[in-house]
Design a protein around this motif. Structure first.
Motif, PDB file in Angstrom:
ATOM      1  N   GLU A  29       0.831  -1.213   0.000  1.00 48.10           N
ATOM      2  CA  GLU A  29       0.000   0.000   0.000  1.00 48.10           C
ATOM      3  C   GLU A  29       0.863   1.259   0.000  1.00 48.10           C
ATOM      4  OE1 GLU A  29      -2.563   2.421   3.327  1.00 48.10           O
ATOM      5  OE2 GLU A  29      -2.698   0.234   3.368  1.00 48.10           O
ATOM      6  N   LEU A  30       1.878   1.295   0.865  1.00 45.42           N
ATOM      7  CA  LEU A  30       2.697   2.498   0.984  1.00 45.42           C
ATOM      8  C   LEU A  30       3.589   2.704  -0.240  1.00 45.42           C
ATOM      9  CD1 LEU A  30       3.640   2.257   4.767  1.00 45.42           C
ATOM     10  CD2 LEU A  30       2.029   3.854   3.690  1.00 45.42           C
ATOM     11  N   ILE A  31       4.095   1.620  -0.814  1.00 45.11           N
ATOM     12  CA  ILE A  31       4.923   1.766  -2.018  1.00 45.11           C
ATOM     13  C   ILE A  31       4.066   2.265  -3.176  1.00 45.11           C
ATOM     14  CG2 ILE A  31       6.333   0.528  -3.716  1.00 45.11           C
ATOM     15  CD1 ILE A  31       7.181  -1.335  -1.352  1.00 45.11           C
ATOM     16  N   ARG A  32       2.866   1.716  -3.312  1.00 48.63           N
ATOM     17  CA  ARG A  32       1.955   2.196  -4.366  1.00 48.63           C
ATOM     18  C   ARG A  32       1.571   3.656  -4.148  1.00 48.63           C
ATOM     19  NH1 ARG A  32      -1.073  -2.890  -3.679  1.00 48.63           N
ATOM     20  NH2 ARG A  32      -0.525  -4.301  -5.391  1.00 48.63           N
ATOM     21  N   GLY A  33       1.577   4.097  -2.907  1.00 50.03           N
ATOM     22  CA  GLY A  33       1.183   5.473  -2.604  1.00 50.03           C
ATOM     23  C   GLY A  33       2.308   6.478  -2.732  1.00 50.03           C
TER      24      GLY A  33
END
Length: 564
Positions: free
Chosen positions: A270-274
């Motif tokens: 989630e954080l990498i995609r964000g």
């Protein structure tokens, strides 16, 4: 001195520490010369195992690997291990006798064979200059991060030679001169940056200054640069992640997301995609690390830093590529930021993100329904139990297969030197030999081999090697009595599975026959046998035969099949 002796002594003088192999007539003299030069020789039971041991040794020790094999079949036996090393750009020298007479049973085109998997074929062609040719093979392996075949024709090997070392060739190519890229495990020594790289640094500094949610993904080429990357990440507010091969690099840092890619936690994904900027540091950003590109943030930018210019943008489109040593570039960026008067910015490092990493940052924090029962243990429960029992000063080596994500995701490691992942060729059967090579490189740590039942039986010849070397190894076999990857890929479509399923095998008994202690695990309570072994003298290695649940495939497996 004959040529074979000159070659062995030259490699010893270059800094070779340990050689692995299976000795036959064609590599007898060169192997003995290595030993005479002070190189430790580890005899494997199969050349495929020897090649992978040397590969893992190189990855974990920071020194070039050496493998010695017989001409013809000795080399063909080693080819899967050589292919893995070549694809990984492991600095490795393969010493192979060579039958150049086409009438010989042993004659094959050894150059073509090794070149076909990405290796670099070389040859000693005369008595004159044999020493220098060996040194050149070592240089190519170490400085260029290549797997080199040094052919030793049988007739040339036996020639007398007056070839003697010189100061320049005995000291120029030792371990300190090794280089690092996303494909090479050895540390670089680039003290400065080229003018082109300096320009790239300024542009990367601009991208970082504009970013509000940067993420750094470090690969094998960054394993020497934790301090430099953490310093830079702290200034720009970046979160930290790694590729699988660099797992553990940022262990203990509160902003560590662990592995990016197929093994990423839901939070990490989630954080990498964000992110609005992803920077790959000595990392290929291949389909595994980016989940076939699905982790690349939509609308975000990607930059890469690598010694190998060809690696830049090879797998994903990038906004910027910088050619240079990871540590040098990171330091230059930190200095540039300080000189520009830029202060530390929060970036992605909010209090809420910190709280979530603390609460959800490891796979064991993710709730799951324990499916143990019916004489089988859930592989997640098994891996968590082992993670709790085994001392943290460990070095975990993973074979390939349906099971592989469980130990990779649920068993922690202390740092980047605690995880050995020979998966560039995605071959099963390399895990045990990987663990042996890693154990030889790092005798200060408990070696742990995580294998599937298929890979364990493929590599079973090396069980004797573990016992003979006196390694206090823990081998964990995740046994589903099948080639589980194929079962779960083809089974749902109604295909017959008789070709990929097998009757039960008593792997614990097989291990005991080789001199192991062994325990069979079907439920959590059975792990008491592992605890007992750990409390004892550890004078015999331990095999844990874990009969794991097999009703469902691993979700990362479907990701893997996308790459086929």
């Amino acid at each position: 001195m004959i040529v074979a002796e000159a070659v062995g002594r030259a490699l010893a003088a270059c800094g070779a520490g340990t050689a692995f192999g299976v000795v036959g007539s064609g590599n007898f003299h060169v192997t003995n010369a290595l030993v005479a030069g002070g190189v430790r020789f580890v005899a494997a039971r199969h050349e495929g195992g020897a090649a992978t041991m040397a590969d893992a040794y190189a990855r974990m020790s920071g020194r070039a690997g050496i493998v010695s094999v017989h001409q013809g079949p000795g080399l063909t036996n080693a080819m899967t291990g050589i292919a893995e090393a070549a694809k990984s750009r492991t600095p490795l020298i393969v010493l192979a006798g060579e039958a150049t007479d086409a009438r010989s049973n042993f004659h094959i085109d050894q150059d073509a064979l090794v070149a076909a998997v990405g290796g670099v074929p070389m040859r000693v062609t005369s008595a004159e200059g044999a020493w220098e040719r060996a040194v050149e093979a070592y240089r190519v392996a170490v400085e260029e991060g290549r797997t080199v075949l040094l052919n030793l024709p049988l007739d040339i090997q036996a020639l007398p030679t007056a070839s003697l070392p010189t100061a320049s060739v005995t000291t120029a190519y030792g371990p300190a001169s090794a280089r690092t890229s996303s494909a090479s495990p050895l540390r670089g020594g680039e003290p400065g940056l080229s003018p082109a790289a300096d320009g790239g640094v300024k542009e990367l500094a601009r991208l970082l200054a504009e970013s509000r949610r940067p993420v750094f993904i470090a690969g094998r080429g960054a394993r020497h640069a934790r301090t430099e990357l953490e310093a830079l990440a702290g200034r720009v507010g970046a979160l930290l992640a790694t590729s699988a091969v660099a797992k553990g690099l940022f262990r203990g840092d509160p902003w560590d997301l662990d592995v990016s890619g197929g093994f990423a936690t839901p939070l990490a994904a989630e954080l990498i995609r964000g992110a609005d900027l992803v920077v790959g540091w000595g990392c290929a950003l291949n389909m595994w690390t980016t989940r076939h590109g699905s982790l690349i943030p939509p609308g975000g930018k990607v930059a890469q830093v690598d010694l190998d210019q060809a690696a830049l943008g090879a797998h994903v489109p990038i906004a910027l590529g910088v050619t240079g040593d990871v540590a040098a570039v990171a330091t230059a960026l930190t200095d540039h930021s300080a000189a520009a008067g830029a202060g530390t910015v929060p970036g992605y490092r909010s209090a809420e993100v910190a709280r979530r990493i603390q609460a959800e940052g490891r796979w064991r924090d993710v709730p799951y329904q324990d499916e143990s029962g019916g004489g089988r243990i859930d592989p997640r429960t098994l891996s968590i139990g082992l993670d709790d029992l085994l001392p943290i000063e460990r070095i975990v080596s993973i074979d390939s297969g349906n099971f592989m994500g469980y130990p990779s995701m649920f068993m922690d490691v202390p740092d980047e030197g605690g995880f050995c992942f020979t998966q560039a060729f995605q071959s099963i059967g390399l895990g045990l030999a990987t663990a042996i090579g890693a154990a030889v490189a790092r005798p200060d740590r408990l070696p742990v081999a995580a294998l599937g039942d298929g890979g364990a039986l493929m590599g079973a010849a090396e069980l004797e090697t573990v016992v003979r070397l006196g390694l206090p190894m823990v081998i964990v076999v995740y046994d589903d009595e099948a080639y589980g990857a194929e079962v779960h890929h083809f089974g749902p479509h109604g295909h017959p599975l008789d070709t990929v399923t097998f009757p039960s095998a008593d792997l614990a008994a097989i291990a005991r026959g080789h001199g192991f202690a062994a325990v069979t695990v079907t439920e959590t309570a059975d792990l008491a046998g592992v605890a007992d072994w750990l409390k004892g003298p550890r004078d015999r290695p331990l095999l844990v035969h874990a009969k794991v649940t097999r009703d469902r495939g691993s979700w990362w497996l479907e990701e893997a099949f996308k790459g086929h």
